[in-house]
Design an enzyme around this catalytic site. Structure first.
Site: not given
Ligand code: ARG
Length: 460
Positions: A27, A114, A159-160, A281, A287, A289, A294, A321, A326, A329
């Protein structure tokens, strides 16, 4: 194929560990990130061993010196952790042995990997919680500034995803402030459970040596000590809680990103992202963006995935354990780093946005979202709310059919819908009047936003 390097646990085996099996179980490529925590934990442990005369103070000092040098070597890149060493604990111990000889072997007295790895993980989370809280504080600062700048700017509240009522833009920014403030508080609360030392639990049952785990806890700045050695090494619920807190942060960022993406679109056109934080773009020259928003929205998916991974890794594990653990992580590190980087970049993106005030003023002045004002005006004239709602609905239908905005409907026409309507109705058919007519606690008026801002500033 067998392995050439020495592993920490091989004394009872007559055959060297298979190289493919080692490659699979190593690891180091992930847990090398814990080298500082690992060395910090080892220094505390050996300091305690010296103080309790479990090792001589000369040996303890020699080990501490050696560990400090190993840390420098890793930091400066002269020691590159290699997968053949299985994990970062082995990398450090093997290098220590190369430097100071067999006395290095005394470091691990009364300790297991451990409790060692559980300690490293908690120290790591503690550091990441502090960084994440700092990043969140930065974001809270930006939100307060936005709320101050745009306290008297009127936007649509939704709303909505339908225009609902006009509100102060400051009110909108302070809604986010409250969410990210809770995120910061959630981390503070989590810290109470994270900042507990598992060191001294050894493999899971404790040790025959006269360890002083309270001392190591103190040396490492933990608030308290484990109460049960099995729990200390077997549990990962604090990791799950940490990733869960990161997930909530990412969820908030993702929702906020969505607003920025929508609002910066041509269709909404409420918000401008400065060129420094927008992308273009490669084929469509017109464009602009909102890629940063995003990406933040997209990364939230990865963090949720990490939460599900961790819950699934732990589900069904027998005490105590198990090596499965392991695998904690990668999801932990990825969640911490993603959340911190996302909060930081999002704060910068937010700083690089401006509301298109002229356009918003024009749009809000003409909009049907003032309809609630008419209904409440009628209630003020003693019309029951249900009737007021119906009358207003008819006015709205007329407004749409005749293409006349609510504030432009002649009084004679309005009177046809209800005789109680007088010329004073036009006073409430202004977005600003609408916003500032809200009198209730924590509402969207300019005054309420000023009061909320006063409270918000105290949290910075
Ligand atoms: N690399 C291991 C982990 O992260 C360290 C603990 C190994 N313990 C053991 N009993 N094999 O979990």
């Amino acid at each position: 194929m067998s392995n050439k390097k020495e592993l920490l646990w091989q004394s009872r085996f007559s055959e060297p560990f298979d190289r493919n099996a080692l490659l699979f179980s190593s690891s180091v490529h992930v847990d090398k990130k814990l080298y500082r925590e690992d060395i910090e934990g080892s220094i505390a442990h050996v300091t305690m061993l010296g103080e309790e005369h479990i090792v001589s103070s000369e040996d303890a000092l020699q080990i501490i010196e050696g560990l400090r040098e190993v840390k420098e070597e890793i930091t400066h890149g002269s020691l590159i952790p290699h997968w053949e060493d299985e994990d970062i604990h082995t990398v450090i111990e093997n290098r220590l042995k190369e430097k100071i000889g067999p006395v290095a072997g005394k470091l691990h007295s009364g300790r297991s990997r451990n409790d060692q790895v559980a300690t490293d993980t908690r120290l790591y989370m503690r550091r990441q919680i502090a960084d994440l809280q700092k990043a969140l504080s930065g974001l809270l600062g930006v939100l307060v500034k936005k709320a101050e700048t745009y306290r008297e700017t009127i936007i649509f509240g939704y709303t909505h995803l339908q225009r609902a009522q006009p509100i102060s833009a400051g009110h909108y920014y302070l809604a986010w402030f409250n969410m990210f403030l809770r995120d910061r508080q959630r981390l503070q609360d989590l810290l109470k459970r994270v900042n507990i030392s598992p060191l001294g639990a050894a493999a899971f049952a404790g040790s025959t040596l006269p360890l002083n785990p309270r001392r190591t806890a103190e040396l490492l700045g933990f608030d308290d000590l484990f109460s049960n050695s099995i729990d200390a090494v077997s549990d990962r619920d604090t990791v799950i809680e940490f990733i869960s807190a990161c997930s909530v942060i990412m969820m908030h960022l993702s929702r906020f990103s969505e607003d920025i993406i929508l609002w910066s679109s041509y269709e909404f056109g409420y918000l401008e992202i400065s060129d420094a934080f927008a992308t273009g773009s490669s084929i469509m020259p017109q464009k602009k963006n909102a890629d940063i928003a995003e990406l933040v929205r997209g990364k939230s998916g990865r963090v949720y995935g990490n939460l599900m991974a961790m819950l699934t890794i732990m589900k069904g594990l027998p005490l105590s354990y198990n090596r499965d653990m392991q695998e904690d992580k990668q999801p932990l590190f990825d969640s911490a780093e993603t959340a911190i980087e996302s909060v930081k970049i999002f704060s910068k993106l937010l700083e690089h946005t401006t509301l298109k005030e002229e356009r918003l003023a024009k749009l809000t002045a003409e909009d049907l979202s003032l309809a609630t004002e008419i209904a409440e005006y009628l209630v003020g004239k003693q019309i029951p709310f249900r009737d007021a709602h119906r009358i207003t609905g008819k006015i709205v239908t007329w407004s749409i059919a005749s293409a006349v905005n609510l504030p432009k409907i002649p009084l004679e026409t309005l009177k046809e819908f209800s005789a109680v309507i007088d010329a004073d109705i036009y006073d409430c058919l202004k977005p600003e009047a609408s916003v500032n007519s809200k009198k209730t606690h924590g509402s969207c008026s300019f005054d309420s936003v000023a009061a909320q801002l006063k409270e918000a500033r105290k949290q910075l």
